[in-house]
Motif scaffolding. Structure first.
Motif, short mmCIF file in Angstrom:
data_model
loop_
_atom_site.label_atom_id
_atom_site.label_comp_id
_atom_site.label_asym_id
_atom_site.label_seq_id
_atom_site.Cartn_x
_atom_site.Cartn_y
_atom_site.Cartn_z
N GLY A 1 0.79 -1.22 0.00
CA GLY A 1 0.00 0.00 0.00
C GLY A 1 0.82 1.27 0.00
N SER A 2 2.12 1.16 0.24
CA SER A 2 2.98 2.34 0.29
C SER A 2 3.37 2.75 -1.13
N PRO A 3 3.88 3.97 -1.30
CA PRO A 3 4.35 4.37 -2.63
C PRO A 3 5.42 3.41 -3.14
N SER B 1 5.20 0.31 -3.92
CA SER B 1 5.18 -1.05 -3.37
C SER B 1 5.27 -2.09 -4.48
N ARG B 2 4.74 -1.79 -5.66
CA ARG B 2 4.87 -2.73 -6.78
C ARG B 2 6.33 -2.87 -7.19
N SER B 3 7.04 -1.76 -7.20
CA SER B 3 8.47 -1.81 -7.53
C SER B 3 9.25 -2.55 -6.44
N ALA B 4 8.77 -2.50 -5.20
CA ALA B 4 9.45 -3.20 -4.11
C ALA B 4 9.47 -4.70 -4.36
N ARG B 5 8.37 -5.23 -4.89
CA ARG B 5 8.31 -6.67 -5.13
C ARG B 5 9.31 -7.08 -6.22
N THR B 6 9.38 -6.32 -7.31
CA THR B 6 10.33 -6.69 -8.36
C THR B 6 11.77 -6.47 -7.90
N ALA B 7 11.99 -5.48 -7.03
CA ALA B 7 13.34 -5.26 -6.50
C ALA B 7 13.80 -6.47 -5.70
N LEU B 8 12.91 -7.01 -4.88
CA LEU B 8 13.28 -8.17 -4.07
C LEU B 8 13.59 -9.37 -4.96
N GLN B 9 12.82 -9.55 -6.03
CA GLN B 9 13.08 -10.66 -6.95
C GLN B 9 14.46 -10.52 -7.58
N ALA C 1 -1.04 -9.07 11.69
CA ALA C 1 -1.83 -7.90 11.34
C ALA C 1 -3.12 -7.96 12.14
N PRO C 2 -3.65 -6.80 12.61
CA PRO C 2 -4.93 -6.80 13.33
C PRO C 2 -6.03 -7.43 12.48
N LEU C 3 -6.93 -8.16 13.15
CA LEU C 3 -8.00 -8.85 12.43
C LEU C 3 -8.91 -7.87 11.70
N ASP C 4 -9.06 -6.67 12.25
CA ASP C 4 -9.97 -5.70 11.64
C ASP C 4 -9.27 -4.76 10.66
N ALA C 5 -7.99 -5.03 10.40
CA ALA C 5 -7.25 -4.15 9.50
C ALA C 5 -7.49 -4.57 8.05
N GLY C 6 -8.14 -3.71 7.29
CA GLY C 6 -8.36 -4.00 5.89
C GLY C 6 -7.09 -3.78 5.09
N GLU C 7 -7.16 -4.13 3.82
CA GLU C 7 -6.01 -3.90 2.96
C GLU C 7 -5.79 -2.39 2.79
N PRO C 8 -4.56 -1.92 2.98
CA PRO C 8 -4.31 -0.48 2.80
C PRO C 8 -4.53 -0.09 1.35
N ALA C 9 -5.02 1.14 1.17
CA ALA C 9 -5.23 1.63 -0.19
C ALA C 9 -3.89 1.80 -0.89
N SER C 10 -3.75 1.19 -2.05
CA SER C 10 -2.50 1.29 -2.78
C SER C 10 -2.36 2.67 -3.42
N VAL C 11 -1.15 3.15 -3.48
CA VAL C 11 -0.89 4.42 -4.14
C VAL C 11 -1.01 4.19 -5.65
#
Length: 234
Positions: free
Chosen positions: A92-94, A96-104, A129-139
């Motif tokens: 959900g952070s700015p 974050s999609r690039s973070a996944r490819t960076a790790l790969q 993660a808290p049970l009531d925590a929804g998915e954060p809004a992606s940037v």
């Protein structure tokens, strides 16, 4: 060799051969799999952000852009897992999609043995993660591009009461944490600095205009109950 190990070995083989091209048939023979399997592997790596290019024809084949990849790194398995933990909390952070490819790319650049150890160690990490925590809004990707390229962006934005306005914004910074992220920018509609909550952005369109350079320190003060600090890159 399982598929994960084969993918890492495939990247290293293409890196070693670059800039020469390697045919799919040669790759299939080297890794003792079918042509269809190699094509699926290459497609998976490309989708993961690995810069593999293909040329058709008799002298065609696959090649890796070495200028956009990492040479073998001395990441220990623990260091790689530490990076993965940080990136795993970045959903959900700015960028974050690039973070996944960076790790790969980081894991692909490790030796096969260290990569296997890192994956085994990662399998023993569990994030709560808290049970009531929804998915954060992606940037939205358009906001990420506006920030990276310093371009003016046109927002359709809804305030806390649901009233929607359209405004052109000069992006200055992202700020936030695990529950919400905000875009700080110069709002041309208001003629002043404004903070926009990402999950209230209804639409965003990147404009052709380059935004004037503005400093975060000139636009915003720390809120009374928090300290805003810059991301430490090194």
């Amino acid at each position: 060799m399982n598929r994960t190990d084969r993918l890492y070995a495939l990247v290293e083989h293409l890196r070693a051969c670059a800039p020469s091209r390697v045919s799919a048939r040669a790759l299939a023979a080297r890794f003792e799999v079918s042509l269809r399997t190699i094509e699926r592997d290459i497609a998976a790596l490309q989708q993961g952000g690995v810069p593999i290019y293909a040329d058709v024809g008799r002298s065609g084949g696959y090649t890796l852009d070495k200028s956009r990849t990492l040479p073998p790194l001395n990441f220990t398995p623990a260091e790689a897992v530490a990076v993965a933990i940080s990136l795993g909390r970045a959903e959900g952070s700015p960028f974050s999609r690039s973070a996944r490819t960076a790790l790969q790319k980081i894991v692909a650049a490790m030796s096969a043995a260290d990569g296997a150890s890192a994956r085994e160690l990662a399998g023993r990490i569990r994030l709560l993660a808290p049970l009531d925590a929804g998915e954060p809004a992606s940037v939205p990707a358009v906001l990420e591009e506006a920030m990276s390229a310093r371009r003016v962006v046109r927002l359709a934005y809804a305030d806390a009461d649901g009233v929607e306005t359209e405004r052109d914004v000069e992006p200055v910074a992202f700020t936030g944490g695990t529950r919400a992220w905000y875009l700080i920018g110069w709002c041309r509609l208001r003629g002043d600095a404004r903070v926009f909550r990402i999950d209230r952005v209804r639409r965003a369109v990147l404009l052709e205009e380059t935004a004037p350079e503005r400093r975060f320190e000139d636009l915003a003060e720390n809120p009374p109950d928090a300290i805003v600090r810059a991301l430490e890159f090194v």
